[in-house]
Write a protein that holds these residues in place. Structure first.
Motif, short mmCIF file in Angstrom:
data_model
loop_
_atom_site.label_atom_id
_atom_site.label_comp_id
_atom_site.label_asym_id
_atom_site.label_seq_id
_atom_site.Cartn_x
_atom_site.Cartn_y
_atom_site.Cartn_z
N THR A 20 -10.53 -5.68 1.29
CA THR A 20 -9.16 -5.56 0.78
C THR A 20 -9.02 -4.39 -0.17
OG1 THR A 20 -8.90 -7.97 0.95
CG2 THR A 20 -7.31 -6.80 -0.41
N ALA A 60 -6.94 0.33 -9.47
CA ALA A 60 -6.83 -0.08 -8.06
C ALA A 60 -7.89 -1.12 -7.70
CB ALA A 60 -6.96 1.14 -7.16
N ARG A 88 0.82 -1.21 0.00
CA ARG A 88 0.00 0.00 0.00
C ARG A 88 0.86 1.27 0.00
NH1 ARG A 88 -1.59 -4.34 1.92
NH2 ARG A 88 -3.70 -5.16 1.64
N VAL A 108 -1.32 4.91 5.53
CA VAL A 108 -2.07 3.77 5.00
C VAL A 108 -1.50 2.46 5.53
CG1 VAL A 108 -0.77 3.41 2.84
CG2 VAL A 108 -3.21 2.91 2.91
N GLU A 109 -0.19 2.41 5.78
CA GLU A 109 0.39 1.19 6.36
C GLU A 109 0.02 1.02 7.82
OE1 GLU A 109 2.62 -2.44 6.08
OE2 GLU A 109 1.62 -1.11 4.64
N HIS A 158 -3.39 -0.45 7.75
CA HIS A 158 -3.29 -1.86 7.37
C HIS A 158 -2.81 -2.70 8.56
CE1 HIS A 158 -2.64 -5.44 5.06
NE2 HIS A 158 -1.33 -5.38 5.17
N LEU A 201 -8.79 -0.11 0.86
CA LEU A 201 -7.54 0.50 1.31
C LEU A 201 -6.53 0.61 0.17
CD1 LEU A 201 -6.77 1.62 4.05
CD2 LEU A 201 -5.56 -0.51 4.55
N ILE A 202 -6.56 -0.33 -0.75
CA ILE A 202 -5.69 -0.25 -1.92
C ILE A 202 -6.11 0.92 -2.81
CG2 ILE A 202 -5.17 -1.45 -4.10
CD1 ILE A 202 -4.91 -4.02 -2.45
N GLY A 244 -6.96 -4.66 -6.23
CA GLY A 244 -7.45 -5.13 -4.93
C GLY A 244 -8.09 -6.50 -5.03
N ALA A 279 -4.89 4.10 -1.19
CA ALA A 279 -3.45 4.32 -1.37
C ALA A 279 -3.18 4.97 -2.72
CB ALA A 279 -2.70 3.00 -1.25
N LEU A 293 2.25 1.74 -3.44
CA LEU A 293 1.25 2.27 -4.36
C LEU A 293 1.11 3.79 -4.23
CD1 LEU A 293 -1.51 -0.47 -4.01
CD2 LEU A 293 -0.27 0.09 -6.12
#
Length: 296
Positions: free
Chosen positions: A183, A212, A52, A77-78, A81, A186-187, A216, A190, A55
């Motif tokens: 899933t 994206a 992420r 974002v990490e 996650h 969040l991708i 994902g 990012a 990205l």
């Protein structure tokens, strides 16, 4: 899509940047309350693919955004996650004792500490964005994008659907919707945050959303395949959990050949979405390939 030495160097540099940003974002292990802070660091700093954050940087690179500007959304974002993984592993959720090849937070510490560590990581993510060295309008855009992707209309909503569906057979459309939230949200966030840093217009954001969304879903299809084909040692987490919990998966609904065909279809969709960007999108193309071909 093919990785090359140029992407490897950029990926390594971006990974180093986000690791440094995460170190800055996390409280020192020796500071009080030490147990909570140690658990937060355990959750975040034990490795991982950092897909992420990468990205965020790769999308920002499309628009020549400064890497330093992207450090905050990449770290944020990490952190979200990592919080999601801590809570996902809890006994009340997926009940797992292995993550990234080491004991999960509730095993290494205790369940109450794991809950608090997840809560603290989540709120820290929004602090990082709020305090970023970026224009106020951009910080608000980032905060809104990450909040929407993390809550009931995104990742948490997808997790709730996953819990509701455990032990029951899902239709393919329901499975895809669940993973688009759990899933994919969040991708997509990012990618959006990287594009926002580059002042992307509405049409460009829409095209990147298409990339994206395909990524994902591809990430989850590959996860489901690996849960069947890979070992716990390869995955760094317990293999075979989906079957043990009677979850609907892409191999279960489509067969292994069908799941792999779905993965190929999603790879083509990613390529098509990035065609208008030309060579500037090479880093995003390479990340798409890594998601599809990864072994863990």
């Amino acid at each position: 899509m093919a990785t090359d030495d140029g992407f490897a160097a950029r990926s390594s540099a971006w990974t180093a940047r986000v690791e440094a940003a995460l170190q800055r974002a996390l409280p020192a292990a020796q500071s009080e309350p030490q147990r909570l802070h140690a658990a937060m660091r355990h959750a975040v700093l034990a490795g991982g693919k950092r897909m992420r954050p990468l990205l965020v940087y790769a999308t920002g690179a499309l628009f020549d955004a400064d890497d330093a500007l992207l450090d905050a959304p990449a770290a944020a974002v990490e952190l979200i996650h990592a919080y999601s993984l801590v809570h996902d592993d809890l006994p009340a959720m997926d009940d797992d004792d292995l993550r990234r090849g080491q004991p999960t937070v509730h095993i290494a510490f205790d369940e109450a500490t794991a809950i608090l560590a997840g809560d603290a990581l989540q709120t820290r993510a929004f602090e990082v964005l709020a305090q970023a060295g970026a224009p106020a309008a951009l910080r608000v855009e980032w905060l809104a994008a990450l909040a929407a992707a993390s809550g009931a209309s995104g990742m948490c909503g997808g997790q709730a659907l996953d819990i509701d569906a455990t032990g029951a057979s899902q239709a393919l459309e329901a499975l895809q919707r669940m993973h688009a939230l759990k899933t994919g949200a969040l991708i997509r966030a990012a990618v959006r945050m990287g594009a926002m840093a580059g002042n992307a217009d509405t049409d460009t954001l829409s095209r990147l959303d298409g990339f994206a969304s395909a990524l994902g879903l591809a990430f989850q299809v590959r996860d489901d395949i690996l849960d069947v084909e890979a070992s716990s040692e390869q995955l760094g987490k317990t293999a075979g959990k989906d079957a043990a919990q009677a979850k609907s998966t892409y191999p279960a609904l489509l067969g292994m050949a069908g799941a792999k065909a779905k993965l190929d279809e999603l790879a083509r969709a990613m390529q098509a979405a990035l065609v208008p960007f030309g060579p500037r999108a090479d880093a995003l193309k390479a990340l798409g390939e890594l998601a599809i071909n990864r072994s863990h």
